[in-house]
Design a protein around this motif. Sequence first.
Motif, mmCIF file in Angstrom:
data_model
loop_
_atom_site.group_PDB
_atom_site.id
_atom_site.type_symbol
_atom_site.label_atom_id
_atom_site.label_comp_id
_atom_site.label_asym_id
_atom_site.label_seq_id
_atom_site.Cartn_x
_atom_site.Cartn_y
_atom_site.Cartn_z
ATOM 1 N N PRO A 22 0.883 -1.090 0.124
ATOM 2 C CA PRO A 22 -0.047 -0.025 -0.081
ATOM 3 C C PRO A 22 0.835 1.079 0.065
ATOM 4 C CG PRO A 22 0.297 -0.831 2.380
ATOM 5 C CD PRO A 22 1.169 -1.741 1.489
ATOM 6 N N VAL A 23 2.240 1.108 -0.263
ATOM 7 C CA VAL A 23 2.912 2.267 -0.312
ATOM 8 C C VAL A 23 2.399 3.606 -1.151
ATOM 9 C CG1 VAL A 23 5.384 3.273 -0.599
ATOM 10 C CG2 VAL A 23 5.011 0.828 0.372
ATOM 11 N N PHE A 24 2.299 4.529 -0.917
ATOM 12 C CA PHE A 24 1.677 5.775 -1.442
ATOM 13 C C PHE A 24 2.588 5.952 -2.813
ATOM 14 C CE2 PHE A 24 1.418 10.406 -2.094
ATOM 15 C CZ PHE A 24 -0.068 10.658 -2.199
ATOM 16 N N ILE A 25 1.817 6.188 -3.720
ATOM 17 C CA ILE A 25 2.152 6.333 -5.272
ATOM 18 C C ILE A 25 2.621 7.855 -5.276
ATOM 19 C CG2 ILE A 25 1.512 6.195 -7.434
ATOM 20 C CD1 ILE A 25 -0.391 4.134 -6.703
ATOM 21 N N MET A 142 -11.053 13.364 3.895
ATOM 22 C CA MET A 142 -10.627 11.910 3.424
ATOM 23 C C MET A 142 -11.753 11.092 2.838
ATOM 24 S SD MET A 142 -7.384 11.330 4.275
ATOM 25 C CE MET A 142 -7.464 9.629 4.357
ATOM 26 N N GLU A 143 -12.963 11.296 3.368
ATOM 27 C CA GLU A 143 -14.182 10.644 2.607
ATOM 28 C C GLU A 143 -14.160 11.040 1.313
ATOM 29 O OE1 GLU A 143 -17.575 13.381 4.470
ATOM 30 O OE2 GLU A 143 -17.200 11.558 5.512
ATOM 31 N N GLN A 144 -13.656 12.060 0.911
ATOM 32 C CA GLN A 144 -13.920 12.460 -0.535
ATOM 33 C C GLN A 144 -12.851 11.937 -1.526
ATOM 34 O OE1 GLN A 144 -14.178 16.735 -0.615
ATOM 35 N NE2 GLN A 144 -15.450 16.748 1.252
ATOM 36 N N LEU A 145 -11.880 11.108 -0.981
ATOM 37 C CA LEU A 145 -10.722 10.647 -1.765
ATOM 38 C C LEU A 145 -11.428 9.724 -2.806
ATOM 39 C CD1 LEU A 145 -8.050 9.957 0.938
ATOM 40 C CD2 LEU A 145 -8.100 11.868 -0.780
ATOM 41 N N ALA A 146 -10.779 9.504 -4.033
ATOM 42 C CA ALA A 146 -11.028 8.507 -4.976
ATOM 43 C C ALA A 146 -11.245 6.877 -4.478
ATOM 44 C CB ALA A 146 -10.077 8.535 -6.237
ATOM 45 N N PRO A 147 -11.935 6.200 -4.916
ATOM 46 C CA PRO A 147 -12.169 4.947 -4.454
ATOM 47 C C PRO A 147 -10.736 4.111 -4.544
ATOM 48 C CG PRO A 147 -14.171 5.433 -5.590
ATOM 49 C CD PRO A 147 -13.080 6.550 -5.801
ATOM 50 N N GLU A 148 -10.123 4.278 -5.450
ATOM 51 C CA GLU A 148 -9.054 3.480 -5.860
ATOM 52 C C GLU A 148 -7.749 3.910 -4.793
ATOM 53 O OE1 GLU A 148 -8.748 6.714 -9.049
ATOM 54 O OE2 GLU A 148 -10.149 5.432 -8.227
ATOM 55 N N ILE A 149 -7.782 5.039 -4.326
ATOM 56 C CA ILE A 149 -6.850 5.370 -3.044
ATOM 57 C C ILE A 149 -7.526 4.934 -2.070
ATOM 58 C CG2 ILE A 149 -6.055 7.322 -1.862
ATOM 59 C CD1 ILE A 149 -6.612 9.138 -4.430
ATOM 60 N N CYS A 150 -8.490 5.012 -1.618
ATOM 61 C CA CYS A 150 -9.187 4.287 -0.401
ATOM 62 C C CYS A 150 -8.924 2.903 -0.332
ATOM 63 C CB CYS A 150 -10.501 4.654 -0.067
ATOM 64 S SG CYS A 150 -10.783 6.540 0.168
ATOM 65 N N SER A 151 -8.944 2.203 -1.182
ATOM 66 C CA SER A 151 -9.053 0.753 -1.416
ATOM 67 C C SER A 151 -7.500 0.117 -1.456
ATOM 68 C CB SER A 151 -9.622 0.207 -2.599
ATOM 69 O OG SER A 151 -11.003 0.514 -2.450
ATOM 70 N N GLU A 153 -4.037 2.573 -1.358
ATOM 71 C CA GLU A 153 -2.988 3.151 -0.867
ATOM 72 C C GLU A 153 -3.065 3.264 0.717
ATOM 73 O OE1 GLU A 153 -0.986 6.363 -3.438
ATOM 74 O OE2 GLU A 153 -3.040 6.247 -4.532
ATOM 75 N N ASP A 154 -2.149 3.510 1.408
ATOM 76 C CA ASP A 154 -1.855 3.770 2.578
ATOM 77 C C ASP A 154 -2.811 5.067 3.186
ATOM 78 O OD1 ASP A 154 -1.111 3.696 5.367
ATOM 79 O OD2 ASP A 154 0.735 3.928 5.148
ATOM 80 N N LEU A 155 -3.634 5.060 3.908
ATOM 81 C CA LEU A 155 -4.420 6.125 4.309
ATOM 82 C C LEU A 155 -3.616 6.989 5.287
ATOM 83 C CD1 LEU A 155 -8.233 4.847 4.204
ATOM 84 C CD2 LEU A 155 -6.544 6.083 2.082
ATOM 85 N N VAL A 156 -2.879 6.599 5.869
ATOM 86 C CA VAL A 156 -1.923 7.068 7.012
ATOM 87 C C VAL A 156 -1.021 7.987 6.339
ATOM 88 C CG1 VAL A 156 -0.277 6.816 8.635
ATOM 89 C CG2 VAL A 156 -2.173 5.117 8.566
#
Length: 237
Positions: A22-25, A142-151, A153-156
Amino acid sequence: MPVQYILGEWDFQGLNLKMVPPVFIPRPETEELVEWVLEEVAQRPSEVKAQDGPLILEVGCGSGAIALSLLSQLPKSQVIAVDKEEAAVSLTQENAQRLQLQDRIRIIRLDITSDKCRTHLLPWGPMDLVVSNPPYVFHKDMEQLAPEICSYEDLVALDGGDEGMDVITHILTLAPQLLNASGSIFLEVDPRHPELVSSWLQSQPDLHLSLVGVREDFCGRPRFLHIQKSVPSVAAL
């Protein structure tokens, strides 16, 4: 799944980096942050540049994109890269070896918000630059982030707390102790942060930090901050 994870690699500043969830892109905007740091280093007096290259601390290294880009374009530089996530530390190490830059980077698993952080980093100083693309998203956004990010990538790596400032203020509080007398901090932030950071710095005069530059991203949004350490005057002392 984001295409970067499907391909397993992605280009950043001309470097081909391995990418794993999940490392941030790293985003294109962050390439602009790197370019600004390179411009700043290039404008230093020649007598400074003639010595060893800058010692740089990157907070939240993720895939290693920022640290390795700076190392590749500043041949005499050294980087201390920290991240609190084991996956990020491992990926940065792998990318450093992939690019044969492992000899000039030290990668440490460390939480910048922890009490032991200062003790771990002080022996490496004094540093010339602190660079970070920290978690800066306002928690309510945070709740407005794109679904692919939430699914995937590391949200932290994104959630910066109520005003997106939680990690930023830790970096700014710690940096004066780590930087040399004229050291700089470069941050990627939310467009609402230049004003918030400026106000916060004014409320913390003992840090002797000044916001000296704000730069827009390619969409015209204020996205990057240059904060300078200033030596207190004799009168102030």
